[in-house]
Design a protein around this motif. Structure first.
Motif, PDB file in Angstrom:
ATOM      1  N   ALA A 156       8.900  12.295   8.494  1.00 19.57           N
ATOM      2  CA  ALA A 156       7.654  12.290   7.711  1.00 19.57           C
ATOM      3  C   ALA A 156       6.428  12.567   8.574  1.00 19.57           C
ATOM      4  O   ALA A 156       5.483  13.236   8.133  1.00 19.57           O
ATOM      5  CB  ALA A 156       7.495  10.939   7.012  1.00 19.57           C
ATOM      6  N   ASN A 157       6.439  12.078   9.808  1.00 17.59           N
ATOM      7  CA  ASN A 157       5.219  12.131  10.624  1.00 17.59           C
ATOM      8  C   ASN A 157       5.343  12.962  11.899  1.00 17.59           C
ATOM      9  O   ASN A 157       4.390  13.039  12.677  1.00 17.59           O
ATOM     10  CB  ASN A 157       4.812  10.701  11.024  1.00 17.59           C
ATOM     11  CG  ASN A 157       4.695   9.790   9.818  1.00 17.59           C
ATOM     12  OD1 ASN A 157       4.144  10.189   8.798  1.00 17.59           O
ATOM     13  ND2 ASN A 157       5.242   8.590   9.913  1.00 17.59           N
ATOM     14  N   GLY A 158       6.514  13.537  12.131  1.00 20.98           N
ATOM     15  CA  GLY A 158       6.744  14.256  13.396  1.00 20.98           C
ATOM     16  C   GLY A 158       6.260  15.693  13.391  1.00 20.98           C
ATOM     17  O   GLY A 158       6.399  16.388  14.394  1.00 20.98           O
ATOM     18  N   GLY A 159       5.733  16.159  12.267  1.00 18.68           N
ATOM     19  CA  GLY A 159       5.159  17.507  12.251  1.00 18.68           C
ATOM     20  C   GLY A 159       6.061  18.533  11.596  1.00 18.68           C
ATOM     21  O   GLY A 159       7.186  18.243  11.162  1.00 18.68           O
ATOM     22  N   ALA A 160       5.548  19.758  11.556  1.00 14.76           N
ATOM     23  CA  ALA A 160       6.140  20.830  10.740  1.00 14.76           C
ATOM     24  C   ALA A 160       7.531  21.260  11.200  1.00 14.76           C
ATOM     25  O   ALA A 160       8.317  21.772  10.392  1.00 14.76           O
ATOM     26  CB  ALA A 160       5.210  22.045  10.771  1.00 14.76           C
ATOM     27  N   MET A 161       7.844  21.068  12.482  1.00 17.35           N
ATOM     28  CA  MET A 161       9.102  21.615  12.990  1.00 17.35           C
ATOM     29  C   MET A 161      10.291  20.671  12.838  1.00 17.35           C
ATOM     30  O   MET A 161      11.434  21.078  13.070  1.00 17.35           O
ATOM     31  CB  MET A 161       8.949  21.999  14.477  1.00 17.35           C
ATOM     32  CG  MET A 161       7.817  22.952  14.764  1.00 17.35           C
ATOM     33  SD  MET A 161       7.881  24.464  13.779  1.00 17.35           S
ATOM     34  CE  MET A 161       9.005  25.457  14.762  1.00 17.35           C
ATOM     35  N   VAL A 162      10.043  19.421  12.472  1.00 16.75           N
ATOM     36  CA  VAL A 162      11.150  18.444  12.432  1.00 16.75           C
ATOM     37  C   VAL A 162      12.253  18.848  11.441  1.00 16.75           C
ATOM     38  O   VAL A 162      13.432  18.647  11.731  1.00 16.75           O
ATOM     39  CB  VAL A 162      10.629  17.017  12.197  1.00 16.75           C
ATOM     40  CG1 VAL A 162      11.781  16.026  12.097  1.00 16.75           C
ATOM     41  CG2 VAL A 162       9.714  16.600  13.342  1.00 16.75           C
ATOM     42  N   PRO A 163      11.919  19.456  10.280  1.00 18.56           N
ATOM     43  CA  PRO A 163      13.025  19.905   9.419  1.00 18.56           C
ATOM     44  C   PRO A 163      13.964  20.895  10.123  1.00 18.56           C
ATOM     45  O   PRO A 163      15.170  20.898   9.859  1.00 18.56           O
ATOM     46  CB  PRO A 163      12.295  20.564   8.236  1.00 18.56           C
ATOM     47  CG  PRO A 163      10.973  19.854   8.177  1.00 18.56           C
ATOM     48  CD  PRO A 163      10.602  19.609   9.616  1.00 18.56           C
ATOM     49  N   LEU A 164      13.425  21.715  11.020  1.00 12.06           N
ATOM     50  CA  LEU A 164      14.287  22.652  11.757  1.00 12.06           C
ATOM     51  C   LEU A 164      15.099  21.913  12.822  1.00 12.06           C
ATOM     52  O   LEU A 164      16.261  22.256  13.081  1.00 12.06           O
ATOM     53  CB  LEU A 164      13.452  23.753  12.420  1.00 12.06           C
ATOM     54  CG  LEU A 164      12.619  24.646  11.494  1.00 12.06           C
ATOM     55  CD1 LEU A 164      11.991  25.789  12.307  1.00 12.06           C
ATOM     56  CD2 LEU A 164      13.456  25.202  10.357  1.00 12.06           C
TER      57      LEU A 164
END
Ligand SMILES: [Fe+2]
Length: 278
Positions: free
Chosen positions: A228-236
């Motif tokens: 949730a809070n780790g930024g845009a790249m965490v889903p990758l």
């Protein structure tokens, strides 16, 4: 004499815990952690504190990889970047926030470690290669390239970084890549580490694969707030974990130029990549 090499734990506590259990059976005399203990996963502090505890208790040897360097430099470096670059690096700042108290400890870790074998021969451990902590060693490299990237030659050299394990003999020289404890990239989700055992005929190398509960790591992506809070790249990064293959590398090659040219946002590029690969 038996030496274990662990690399690229990448903040994956369940994977590290499974390897710790396995080490109770394999019983190495020394354990070296070849960098990238933190970043690119949900539990940097827990993994860091456990390895520090084992360094104090059992003499584990710890060293920096490129991700320790990224994290240490994150606060000063990221504020200088353009907004889209800050989004891409946000997960590293998230890690920094969790290990802030250990900055000086990590900064004091070496980049190379050398041990002496029973025959007096050197065993060198590096994160990636002798060409730097981002220049990795791969099984597809020929002997000349491996020699070049590991010079000056020592009888045994072990690295990590690529997240893909291999064992190579070049004459009497042994070159190993331990693979990754927390994020293998060879399509095998099991944690990977390397062992070398001294025998009458010299070193016997082995790549060890350890199954662990990957679902627990996914749960920790949520519970710790990393997703949730780790930024845009965490889903990758989560895809890298689930599929045991690199996603950030291809993102940098295929999508970063388009984001830099303002053809798309970071968030749109992440969605586009997930759609194109699934
Ligand atoms: Fe790594």
């Amino acid at each position: 004499m038996k030496i274990a090499f662990l690399a690229d734990i990448h903040s994956n506590w369940p994977a590290l815990e499974a390897v710790l259990q396995h080490l109770k059976a394999s019983r190495p005399d020394r354990v070296v952690v070849a960098g990238d203990t933190i970043n690119r996963g949900p539990n940097p502090r827990r993994c860091l504190e456990k390895t520090l505890e084992l360094a104090g208790q059992d003499g584990w040897l710890l060293m920096r990889g490129n991700h320790e360097d990224y994290v240490l430099h994150a606060p000063g470096r990221i504020s200088q970047l353009r907004p889209w670059e800050q989004e891409v690096c946000a997960h590293t700042l998230w890690t920094h926030d969790h290990i802030r108290a250990y900055r000086d400890t990590i900064a004091a870790w070496p980049e190379h470690i050398e041990l002496e074998g029973p025959d007096g021969g050197l065993i060198r451990v590096v994160h990636a290669s002798m060409h730097g902590n981002r220049v990795g060693l791969y099984a597809f490299m020929d002997d000349a390239e491996l020699h070049d990237k590991t010079a000056p030659g020592v009888p045994v050299l072990c690295a990590g970084h690529t997240h893909i394990p291999f064992i190579r003999w070049i004459g009497d020289r042994l070159i190993l890549n331990a693979g990754a404890v927390g994020m293998p990239f060879d399509r095998d989700p099991r944690a990977s580490y390397a062992l070398i055992s001294w025998t009458e005929t010299g070193w016997k190398p082995e790549i060890v694969r350890v199954p662990y509960d990957q679902g627990e790591t996914v749960r920790l992506y949520h519970e710790t707030g990393y997703l949730a809070n780790g930024g845009a790249m965490v889903p990758l990064i989560l895809r890298e974990l689930l599929e045991s293959r690199s996603w950030l590398g291809p993102w940098h090659r295929e999508y970063e130029p388009r984001v830099a040219a303002e053809e798309m946002t970071v968030a749109d590029s992440v969605q586009a990549m997930i759609q194109s690969r699934t």
